[in-house]
Design an enzyme around this catalytic site. Structure first.
Site, mmCIF file in Angstrom:
data_model
loop_
_atom_site.group_PDB
_atom_site.id
_atom_site.type_symbol
_atom_site.label_atom_id
_atom_site.label_comp_id
_atom_site.label_asym_id
_atom_site.label_seq_id
_atom_site.Cartn_x
_atom_site.Cartn_y
_atom_site.Cartn_z
ATOM 1 N N CYS A 176 66.417 -2.824 12.632
ATOM 2 C CA CYS A 176 67.268 -2.436 11.348
ATOM 3 C C CYS A 176 68.516 -2.360 11.637
ATOM 4 C CB CYS A 176 66.778 -1.104 10.602
ATOM 5 S SG CYS A 176 65.038 -1.320 9.940
ATOM 6 N N PHE A 229 58.548 -2.423 3.962
ATOM 7 C CA PHE A 229 59.321 -3.592 4.615
ATOM 8 C C PHE A 229 58.981 -4.981 3.588
ATOM 9 C CE2 PHE A 229 59.025 -1.067 8.527
ATOM 10 C CZ PHE A 229 60.344 -1.012 8.662
ATOM 11 N N HIS A 318 72.266 1.243 5.332
ATOM 12 C CA HIS A 318 70.948 0.622 5.436
ATOM 13 C C HIS A 318 69.909 1.602 4.727
ATOM 14 C CE1 HIS A 318 67.539 -1.169 6.844
ATOM 15 N NE2 HIS A 318 66.985 -0.269 7.417
ATOM 16 N N ASN A 351 63.030 -2.622 2.159
ATOM 17 C CA ASN A 351 63.829 -2.556 3.451
ATOM 18 C C ASN A 351 63.493 -3.971 4.082
ATOM 19 O OD1 ASN A 351 64.473 -2.049 6.263
ATOM 20 N ND2 ASN A 351 63.649 -0.189 6.377
HETATM 21 C C1 LIG Z 1 57.984 7.490 2.885
HETATM 22 C C2 LIG Z 1 58.602 8.002 1.691
HETATM 23 C C3 LIG Z 1 59.067 7.152 0.598
HETATM 24 C C4 LIG Z 1 57.576 9.083 1.004
HETATM 25 O O1 LIG Z 1 58.263 9.996 -0.133
HETATM 26 P P1 LIG Z 1 58.353 11.512 0.036
HETATM 27 O O2 LIG Z 1 58.811 11.921 1.425
HETATM 28 O O3 LIG Z 1 59.493 11.989 -0.973
HETATM 29 O O4 LIG Z 1 57.023 11.901 -0.559
HETATM 30 P P2 LIG Z 1 55.826 12.661 0.131
HETATM 31 O O5 LIG Z 1 56.680 13.779 1.116
HETATM 32 O O6 LIG Z 1 55.111 13.311 -0.667
HETATM 33 O O7 LIG Z 1 55.261 11.795 1.188
HETATM 34 C C5 LIG Z 1 54.126 10.782 0.593
HETATM 35 C C6 LIG Z 1 52.885 10.475 1.485
HETATM 36 O O8 LIG Z 1 53.630 9.781 2.739
HETATM 37 C C7 LIG Z 1 53.327 10.536 3.706
HETATM 38 N N1 LIG Z 1 54.455 10.650 4.522
HETATM 39 C C8 LIG Z 1 55.831 10.517 4.417
HETATM 40 N N2 LIG Z 1 56.656 10.201 5.474
HETATM 41 C C9 LIG Z 1 55.460 9.694 6.398
HETATM 42 C C10 LIG Z 1 55.828 9.258 7.665
HETATM 43 N N3 LIG Z 1 56.991 8.823 8.316
HETATM 44 N N4 LIG Z 1 54.674 8.682 8.428
HETATM 45 C C11 LIG Z 1 53.570 9.078 7.836
HETATM 46 N N5 LIG Z 1 53.202 9.400 6.632
HETATM 47 C C12 LIG Z 1 54.301 9.878 5.886
HETATM 48 C C13 LIG Z 1 53.157 12.153 3.449
HETATM 49 O O9 LIG Z 1 52.741 12.861 4.480
HETATM 50 C C14 LIG Z 1 52.731 12.052 2.047
HETATM 51 O O10 LIG Z 1 51.298 11.929 2.312
HETATM 52 P P3 LIG Z 1 50.350 12.702 1.340
HETATM 53 O O11 LIG Z 1 50.433 12.154 -0.102
HETATM 54 O O12 LIG Z 1 48.670 12.240 1.906
HETATM 55 O O13 LIG Z 1 50.589 14.123 1.563
HETATM 56 C C15 LIG Z 1 59.841 8.762 2.211
HETATM 57 O O14 LIG Z 1 59.548 10.000 3.028
HETATM 58 C C16 LIG Z 1 60.811 7.924 2.846
HETATM 59 O O15 LIG Z 1 61.715 7.321 2.323
HETATM 60 N N6 LIG Z 1 60.570 8.030 4.042
HETATM 61 C C17 LIG Z 1 61.436 7.446 5.101
HETATM 62 C C18 LIG Z 1 60.907 6.198 5.588
HETATM 63 C C19 LIG Z 1 61.198 5.761 6.901
HETATM 64 O O16 LIG Z 1 61.318 6.536 8.128
HETATM 65 N N7 LIG Z 1 62.229 4.374 7.122
HETATM 66 C C20 LIG Z 1 62.732 4.004 8.257
HETATM 67 C C21 LIG Z 1 61.904 2.609 8.454
HETATM 68 S S1 LIG Z 1 62.579 2.443 10.136
HETATM 69 C C22 LIG Z 1 63.909 1.525 9.598
HETATM 70 O O17 LIG Z 1 64.475 1.575 8.638
HETATM 71 C C23 LIG Z 1 64.686 1.071 10.994
HETATM 72 C C24 LIG Z 1 64.166 0.199 12.165
HETATM 73 O O18 LIG Z 1 63.065 -0.399 11.573
HETATM 74 O O19 LIG Z 1 64.572 -0.376 12.870
#
Ligand SMILES: CC(C)(COP(=O)(O)OP(=O)(O)OC[C@H]1O[C@@H](n2cnc3c(N)ncnc32)[C@H](O)[C@@H]1OP(=O)(O)O)[C@@H](O)C(=O)NCCC(=O)NCCSC(=O)CC(=O)O
Length: 404
Positions: A176, A229, A318, A351
């Site tokens: 990313c 993604f 990003h 993303n």
């Molecule tokens: C995934 C989300 C949309 C979920 O929204 P919320 O956190 O508000 O909601 P929530 O806590 O109720 O989560 C919903 C469900 O997802 C699960 N959950 C949340 N984050 C998780 C993770 N990182 N890994 C595994 N599970 C996850 C929770 O346990 C929950 O499960 P249950 O419902 O069973 O309890 C958010 O957490 C988010 O935007 N996270 C960031 C994602 C991320 O890390 N992106 C970076 C990509 S890499 C990048 O961009 C760079 C690269 O690739 O180089």
């Protein structure tokens, strides 16, 4: 008689400093054109879980499907564009199961699709720029999706009809932060080579990392990645000292820096395996980024002795995920709406890894053009990726965006 090159050396009074000075541009690197493109298939986030579990033949895992639905609902994403569709999955059922060898087929598809998608964006950027494609002197191509050599940069140069002396660089696996890294390199090239015009192209198709869920095996990583993604390409033309009445400078690139977050090496990892590229995204990533954001910005702004008030800047961050934007906004004490361009891109496209910041920059340009560049003059473009690596570019709205 002395050899010719000795004669030439004796005859010239030019120093290497003179040559270096003459090579350097006068002004800072500027963004001269921006364009983006996506594959044809647009998929609504509401329908994604149905699509994903159907094409990967995983309907027997209803709990995982419900979890994906929950993640999709909270993702801040409404639509994504994807190369993967029913047809692709019908032709390659092996893509559903990461235990089956499928990398060869994925790489073969990507080696055509990635440069073609890049060409769609790059040809629009060149048209906006208004000069012939043969005036491009350097090409920087960033992708995690293509694993062949000669690579997508070579193919893109042919598709666009770039000159055969164009200097090509390919960046791979920056994830990313690939788009931001490419823009930083473009800045260096433009400022150190008078007259250089650098085409930055990023193109990602998530097919390389598309596979079905698997109960009990890093399935949450798989679900989060498949909820976030999307596919897209972006192109930017960068050059210093814009030619009057021909080139229109949109943003000046004042300063660029990179910071590695300590103790974060395992937070985002990607690895190509026989069944496709596997991701690991640490659960605490949003908190980790928000906890380090001020420090990354201090590294960037401190290096040039500028004390900025975060609220006074425009932001092109990003959109790694909705929660990342929420927590960064909170950590910096920004107004609700400071990340509007990032949120809009996340909503409309998801993303798209390194390509996403180019979409955000384009969205900001549209917003500035619509309101005559009212508001903040200075801004920060930021991207994060494996490392954890944080890239920052300090931008200033340029004359081509004012008075539109
Ligand atoms: C995934 C989300 C949309 C979920 O929204 P919320 O956190 O508000 O909601 P929530 O806590 O109720 O989560 C919903 C469900 O997802 C699960 N959950 C949340 N984050 C998780 C993770 N990182 N890994 C595994 N599970 C996850 C929770 O346990 C929950 O499960 P249950 O419902 O069973 O309890 C958010 O957490 C988010 O935007 N996270 C960031 C994602 C991320 O890390 N992106 C970076 C990509 S890499 C990048 O961009 C760079 C690269 O690739 O180089």
């Amino acid at each position: 008689m002395a050899p010719a090159h000795h004669q030439a050396a004796a005859a010239t009074t030019v120093t290497t400093q003179d040559i270096r000075r003459a090579q350097r541009a006068d002004g800072p690197a500027t963004v001269l054109a921006i364009a983006t493109a996506n594959p044809e298939t647009r998929r609504s986030q509401d329908e994604y879980a149905d699509f994903y579990f159907r094409v990967t033949k995983s309907e027997h895992l209803p709990q995982l499907k419900e979890k994906l639905e929950r993640i999709c609902k909270k993702s801040g994403i409404e639509n994504r564009y994807t190369y993967v569709n029913d047809e692709v999955m019908k032709a390659h059922p092996e893509f559903s199961d990461r235990k089956l060898p499928s990398l060869d087929a994925r790489v073969e598809i990507a080696s055509n699709a990635v440069p073609e998608l890049a060409a769609a964006a790059a040809s629009m950027a060149i048209a906006e720029w208004g000069r012939p494609a043969t005036d491009i002197t350097h090409l920087i191509f960033s992708t995690y999706s293509d694993l062949k050599a000669p690579s997508s940069d070579r193919r893109l140069a042919s598709l666009l009809g770039l000159r055969h002396t164009v200097c090509r660089t390919i960046l791979s696996l920056h994830g990313c932060y690939g788009g931001c890294r490419a823009l930083q390199l473009a800045k260096e090239l433009a400022e150190n080579n008078r007259g250089a015009r650098v085409l930055v192209a990023c193109s990602e198709i998530s097919l390389i990392a598309f596979y079905g869920p698997e109960e009990g095996y890093t399935d949450t990583d798989t679900l989060v990645a498949h909820a976030l993604f999307g596919d897209g390409s972006g192109a930017v033309i960068v050059g210093a000292d814009p030619v009057d009445a021909v080139e229109r400078p949109l943003f000046e690139m004042a300063f660029a820096s990179q910071t590695t977050v300590p103790d974060s090496e395992g937070a985002i990892t990607v690895q190509h395996k026989k069944g496709g590229m596997e991701y690991h995204i640490a659960r605490g990533l949003p908190e980790m980024l928000a906890g380090n954001i001020k420090r990354c910005l201090a590294d960037a702004f401190g290096a040039i002795g500028v004390a900025a008030r975060w609220k006074d800047l425009f932001w092109a961050v990003h959109p790694g995920g909705r929660r990342i934007l929420d927590l960064i906004e909170e950590a910096l004490g920004l107004d609700n709406g400071a990340m509007a361009a990032s949120r809009q891109v996340l909503r409309e496209y998801g993303n798209m890894s390194g390509t996403t910041v180019i979409f955000v920059l384009n969205e900001l340009r549209r917003r500035f053009a619509a309101d005559g560049a009212e508001g903040a003059d200075w801004g920060a473009l930021m991207a994060f990726g494996p490392g954890i690596t944080a890239e920052t570019i300090l931008l200033r709205v340029a004359s081509g965006l004012k008075g539109n």
